[in-house]
Design an enzyme around this catalytic site. Structure first.
Site, PDB file in Angstrom:
ATOM      1  N   ASP A 192       0.768   3.914  -3.198  1.00  0.00           N
ATOM      2  CA  ASP A 192       0.353   5.310  -3.043  1.00  0.00           C
ATOM      3  C   ASP A 192       1.263   6.235  -3.843  1.00  0.00           C
ATOM      4  O   ASP A 192       0.793   7.141  -4.545  1.00  0.00           O
ATOM      5  CB  ASP A 192       0.367   5.681  -1.562  1.00  0.00           C
ATOM      6  N   ASP A 239      -7.035   0.994   0.369  1.00  0.00           N
ATOM      7  CA  ASP A 239      -5.686   0.505   0.655  1.00  0.00           C
ATOM      8  C   ASP A 239      -5.334  -0.688  -0.229  1.00  0.00           C
ATOM      9  O   ASP A 239      -4.205  -0.798  -0.727  1.00  0.00           O
ATOM     10  CB  ASP A 239      -5.569   0.095   2.125  1.00  0.00           C
ATOM     11  N   GLU A 248       0.836  -1.209   0.000  1.00  0.00           N
ATOM     12  CA  GLU A 248       0.000   0.000   0.000  1.00  0.00           C
ATOM     13  C   GLU A 248       0.870   1.258   0.000  1.00  0.00           C
ATOM     14  O   GLU A 248       0.595   2.223  -0.730  1.00  0.00           O
ATOM     15  CB  GLU A 248      -0.906  -0.014   1.226  1.00  0.00           C
ATOM     16  N   GLU A 282      -4.435   0.440  -3.804  1.00  0.00           N
ATOM     17  CA  GLU A 282      -3.065   0.953  -3.871  1.00  0.00           C
ATOM     18  C   GLU A 282      -2.066  -0.195  -3.861  1.00  0.00           C
ATOM     19  O   GLU A 282      -1.053  -0.160  -4.581  1.00  0.00           O
ATOM     20  CB  GLU A 282      -2.797   1.896  -2.705  1.00  0.00           C
TER      21      GLU A 282
END
Length: 225
Positions: free
Chosen positions: A44, A113, A40, A116
Protein backbone atom coordinates in the site's frame (compact mmCIF):
# COMPACT_ATOMS: atom_id res chain seq x y z
CA UNK A 1 1.37 -23.42 -9.92
CA UNK A 2 4.75 -22.62 -11.50
CA UNK A 3 3.33 -22.54 -15.03
CA UNK A 4 0.49 -20.26 -13.97
CA UNK A 5 2.93 -17.95 -12.20
CA UNK A 6 4.97 -17.71 -15.40
CA UNK A 7 1.94 -16.19 -17.11
CA UNK A 8 1.40 -13.74 -14.28
CA UNK A 9 5.05 -12.70 -14.27
CA UNK A 10 4.85 -11.97 -17.99
CA UNK A 11 1.79 -9.81 -17.40
CA UNK A 12 3.60 -7.96 -14.61
CA UNK A 13 6.73 -7.52 -16.70
CA UNK A 14 8.79 -8.86 -13.81
CA UNK A 15 10.60 -12.19 -13.42
CA UNK A 16 11.01 -13.05 -9.74
CA UNK A 17 14.40 -14.11 -8.45
CA UNK A 18 12.52 -15.55 -5.47
CA UNK A 19 9.17 -16.96 -6.68
CA UNK A 20 8.22 -17.81 -3.09
CA UNK A 21 7.60 -14.10 -2.52
CA UNK A 22 5.04 -14.06 -5.31
CA UNK A 23 3.37 -17.19 -3.95
CA UNK A 24 3.09 -15.58 -0.52
CA UNK A 25 1.62 -12.42 -2.07
CA UNK A 26 -1.12 -14.55 -3.62
CA UNK A 27 -1.90 -16.45 -0.40
CA UNK A 28 -4.99 -15.31 1.50
CA UNK A 29 -5.08 -15.76 5.27
CA UNK A 30 -7.80 -18.41 4.86
CA UNK A 31 -5.24 -20.66 3.15
CA UNK A 32 -2.74 -20.59 6.01
CA UNK A 33 0.69 -19.21 6.81
CA UNK A 34 2.64 -17.43 5.50
CA UNK A 35 -0.07 -15.23 3.99
CA UNK A 36 -0.12 -11.85 2.30
CA UNK A 37 -1.38 -9.56 5.09
CA UNK A 38 1.99 -8.04 5.99
CA UNK A 39 2.93 -7.71 2.32
CA UNK A 40 -0.34 -5.88 1.71
CA UNK A 41 0.62 -3.28 4.34
CA UNK A 42 3.98 -2.65 2.66
CA UNK A 43 2.55 -2.68 -0.86
CA UNK A 44 0.00 0.00 0.00
CA UNK A 45 2.78 2.44 0.90
CA UNK A 46 4.85 1.58 -2.17
CA UNK A 47 1.84 2.05 -4.46
CA UNK A 48 1.01 5.44 -2.94
CA UNK A 49 4.60 6.59 -3.42
CA UNK A 50 4.88 5.44 -7.04
CA UNK A 51 1.52 6.92 -8.07
CA UNK A 52 2.44 10.20 -6.34
CA UNK A 53 5.67 10.35 -8.37
CA UNK A 54 3.80 9.62 -11.60
CA UNK A 55 1.23 12.36 -10.98
CA UNK A 56 3.88 14.86 -9.89
CA UNK A 57 5.93 14.28 -13.03
CA UNK A 58 3.04 14.17 -15.50
CA UNK A 59 0.79 17.00 -14.27
CA UNK A 60 2.92 20.04 -13.46
CA UNK A 61 -0.12 22.34 -13.36
CA UNK A 62 -2.03 20.48 -10.63
CA UNK A 63 -1.99 21.64 -7.03
CA UNK A 64 -1.30 19.41 -4.02
CA UNK A 65 -4.97 18.90 -3.19
CA UNK A 66 -5.82 17.99 -6.77
CA UNK A 67 -3.00 15.46 -6.95
CA UNK A 68 -4.07 13.99 -3.61
CA UNK A 69 -7.62 13.48 -4.88
CA UNK A 70 -6.36 11.86 -8.05
CA UNK A 71 -4.03 9.56 -6.17
CA UNK A 72 -6.84 8.52 -3.84
CA UNK A 73 -9.03 7.59 -6.80
CA UNK A 74 -6.25 5.49 -8.35
CA UNK A 75 -5.08 3.59 -5.27
CA UNK A 76 -8.51 2.94 -3.72
CA UNK A 77 -10.05 -0.52 -3.76
CA UNK A 78 -11.93 0.21 -6.98
CA UNK A 79 -8.76 1.24 -8.82
CA UNK A 80 -6.83 -1.77 -7.54
CA UNK A 81 -9.73 -4.07 -8.42
CA UNK A 82 -9.73 -2.82 -12.02
CA UNK A 83 -6.02 -3.56 -12.40
CA UNK A 84 -6.40 -6.96 -10.71
CA UNK A 85 -9.16 -7.91 -13.15
CA UNK A 86 -6.96 -6.99 -16.10
CA UNK A 87 -4.31 -9.36 -14.71
CA UNK A 88 -6.88 -12.13 -14.05
CA UNK A 89 -5.38 -12.11 -10.57
CA UNK A 90 -8.19 -14.20 -9.10
CA UNK A 91 -6.98 -17.13 -11.17
CA UNK A 92 -3.73 -17.23 -9.20
CA UNK A 93 -4.97 -16.74 -5.64
CA UNK A 94 -4.50 -19.38 -2.96
CA UNK A 95 -7.64 -19.42 -0.83
CA UNK A 96 -9.02 -21.66 1.88
CA UNK A 97 -11.76 -24.08 0.85
CA UNK A 98 -14.56 -22.02 2.37
CA UNK A 99 -13.33 -18.77 0.83
CA UNK A 100 -12.98 -20.44 -2.55
CA UNK A 101 -16.53 -21.83 -2.41
CA UNK A 102 -17.93 -18.42 -1.46
CA UNK A 103 -16.32 -16.81 -4.52
CA UNK A 104 -13.44 -15.09 -2.76
CA UNK A 105 -11.40 -15.15 -5.96
CA UNK A 106 -13.88 -12.59 -7.35
CA UNK A 107 -14.20 -10.42 -4.25
CA UNK A 108 -12.89 -6.87 -4.89
CA UNK A 109 -11.33 -6.50 -1.43
CA UNK A 110 -9.39 -9.77 -1.71
CA UNK A 111 -8.17 -8.95 -5.21
CA UNK A 112 -7.15 -5.42 -4.21
CA UNK A 113 -5.26 -6.65 -1.16
CA UNK A 114 -3.48 -9.32 -3.18
CA UNK A 115 -2.37 -6.81 -5.80
CA UNK A 116 -0.86 -4.57 -3.12
CA UNK A 117 0.93 -7.64 -1.77
CA UNK A 118 2.32 -8.38 -5.24
CA UNK A 119 3.77 -4.87 -5.39
CA UNK A 120 5.47 -5.48 -2.03
CA UNK A 121 6.79 -8.85 -3.19
CA UNK A 122 8.30 -7.19 -6.25
CA UNK A 123 9.98 -4.60 -4.02
CA UNK A 124 11.42 -7.26 -1.69
CA UNK A 125 12.56 -9.31 -4.68
CA UNK A 126 14.49 -6.66 -6.61
CA UNK A 127 14.06 -3.28 -4.93
CA UNK A 128 12.10 -0.07 -5.43
CA UNK A 129 13.01 0.43 -9.09
CA UNK A 130 11.56 -2.97 -9.97
CA UNK A 131 8.35 -2.32 -8.04
CA UNK A 132 8.03 1.12 -9.64
CA UNK A 133 8.43 -0.39 -13.11
CA UNK A 134 5.62 -2.87 -12.46
CA UNK A 135 3.26 -0.25 -11.03
CA UNK A 136 4.02 2.21 -13.83
CA UNK A 137 3.32 -0.50 -16.41
CA UNK A 138 -0.05 -1.37 -14.87
CA UNK A 139 -1.24 2.11 -13.96
CA UNK A 140 0.00 4.09 -16.96
CA UNK A 141 -3.20 3.57 -19.03
CA UNK A 142 -5.37 4.99 -16.24
CA UNK A 143 -3.02 7.89 -15.54
CA UNK A 144 -2.67 8.69 -19.25
CA UNK A 145 -6.47 8.89 -19.54
CA UNK A 146 -6.74 11.61 -16.88
CA UNK A 147 -8.01 14.97 -18.12
CA UNK A 148 -6.15 17.65 -16.09
CA UNK A 149 -9.01 20.10 -16.58
CA UNK A 150 -11.45 17.70 -14.98
CA UNK A 151 -8.93 16.67 -12.34
CA UNK A 152 -8.60 20.27 -11.18
CA UNK A 153 -12.25 20.26 -10.08
CA UNK A 154 -13.37 18.76 -6.81
CA UNK A 155 -15.18 15.41 -7.29
CA UNK A 156 -18.67 16.68 -6.45
CA UNK A 157 -18.40 19.48 -9.02
CA UNK A 158 -16.94 17.15 -11.64
CA UNK A 159 -19.69 14.58 -11.08
CA UNK A 160 -22.41 17.23 -11.29
CA UNK A 161 -21.02 18.59 -14.57
CA UNK A 162 -20.63 15.10 -16.04
CA UNK A 163 -24.26 14.25 -15.27
CA UNK A 164 -25.50 17.60 -16.56
CA UNK A 165 -23.56 16.99 -19.77
CA UNK A 166 -25.42 13.71 -20.17
CA UNK A 167 -28.74 15.45 -19.34
CA UNK A 168 -29.22 13.31 -16.24
CA UNK A 169 -30.57 14.32 -12.81
CA UNK A 170 -28.07 15.45 -10.20
CA UNK A 171 -26.80 12.98 -7.59
CA UNK A 172 -28.08 12.86 -4.04
CA UNK A 173 -25.94 12.40 -0.93
CA UNK A 174 -27.36 10.52 2.05
CA UNK A 175 -25.73 10.23 5.45
CA UNK A 176 -25.55 6.50 6.17
CA UNK A 177 -23.59 6.15 9.41
CA UNK A 178 -21.38 7.96 11.89
CA UNK A 179 -18.78 5.82 13.63
CA UNK A 180 -16.57 6.45 16.64
CA UNK A 181 -16.37 8.80 19.58
CA UNK A 182 -17.15 12.51 19.27
CA UNK A 183 -13.47 13.45 19.08
CA UNK A 184 -12.63 10.87 16.39
CA UNK A 185 -15.70 10.34 14.26
CA UNK A 186 -15.83 8.77 10.80
CA UNK A 187 -18.71 9.72 8.53
CA UNK A 188 -20.18 7.39 5.91
CA UNK A 189 -22.13 8.96 3.03
CA UNK A 190 -23.86 7.28 0.09
CA UNK A 191 -23.89 9.00 -3.31
CA UNK A 192 -26.87 7.93 -5.42
CA UNK A 193 -27.29 8.46 -9.15
CA UNK A 194 -30.73 6.94 -9.48
CA UNK A 195 -30.99 7.35 -13.24
CA UNK A 196 -28.01 5.03 -13.64
CA UNK A 197 -28.77 2.77 -10.67
CA UNK A 198 -25.39 3.76 -9.24
CA UNK A 199 -24.55 3.87 -5.52
CA UNK A 200 -21.15 4.53 -4.01
CA UNK A 201 -20.11 4.93 -0.39
CA UNK A 202 -17.53 7.44 0.82
CA UNK A 203 -15.91 7.81 4.22
CA UNK A 204 -14.16 10.73 5.87
CA UNK A 205 -13.50 12.60 9.08
CA UNK A 206 -16.37 14.98 8.25
CA UNK A 207 -19.46 14.87 6.07
CA UNK A 208 -17.94 16.97 3.29
CA UNK A 209 -14.91 14.70 2.98
CA UNK A 210 -17.14 11.63 2.88
CA UNK A 211 -19.31 13.19 0.16
CA UNK A 212 -16.24 14.04 -1.91
CA UNK A 213 -14.95 10.48 -1.68
CA UNK A 214 -18.34 9.05 -2.62
CA UNK A 215 -18.46 11.38 -5.63
CA UNK A 216 -14.92 10.37 -6.62
CA UNK A 217 -15.89 6.70 -6.56
CA UNK A 218 -18.98 7.45 -8.66
CA UNK A 219 -16.83 9.30 -11.18
CA UNK A 220 -14.46 6.34 -11.37
CA UNK A 221 -17.39 4.06 -12.19
CA UNK A 222 -18.75 6.40 -14.86
CA UNK A 223 -15.35 6.87 -16.50
CA UNK A 224 -14.69 3.18 -16.93
CA UNK A 225 -14.06 2.26 -20.58
Amino acid sequence: MAGKLDRLQRSLGHRFDNPALLEQALTHRSFGQPNNERLEFLGDSILNCVVAIALFERFASLREGEMSRLRASLVCQDGLHRVALELDLGEYLRLGEGEMKSGGFRRPSILADALEAVFAATFLDQGFAAAKAVIDRLYDPMIAAIDPGVAAKDPKTALQELLQGRKLPLPTYVMAKVHGEAHAQEFEVVCEVNALNLRTTGRGTNRRAAEQQAAELALAQLRKP
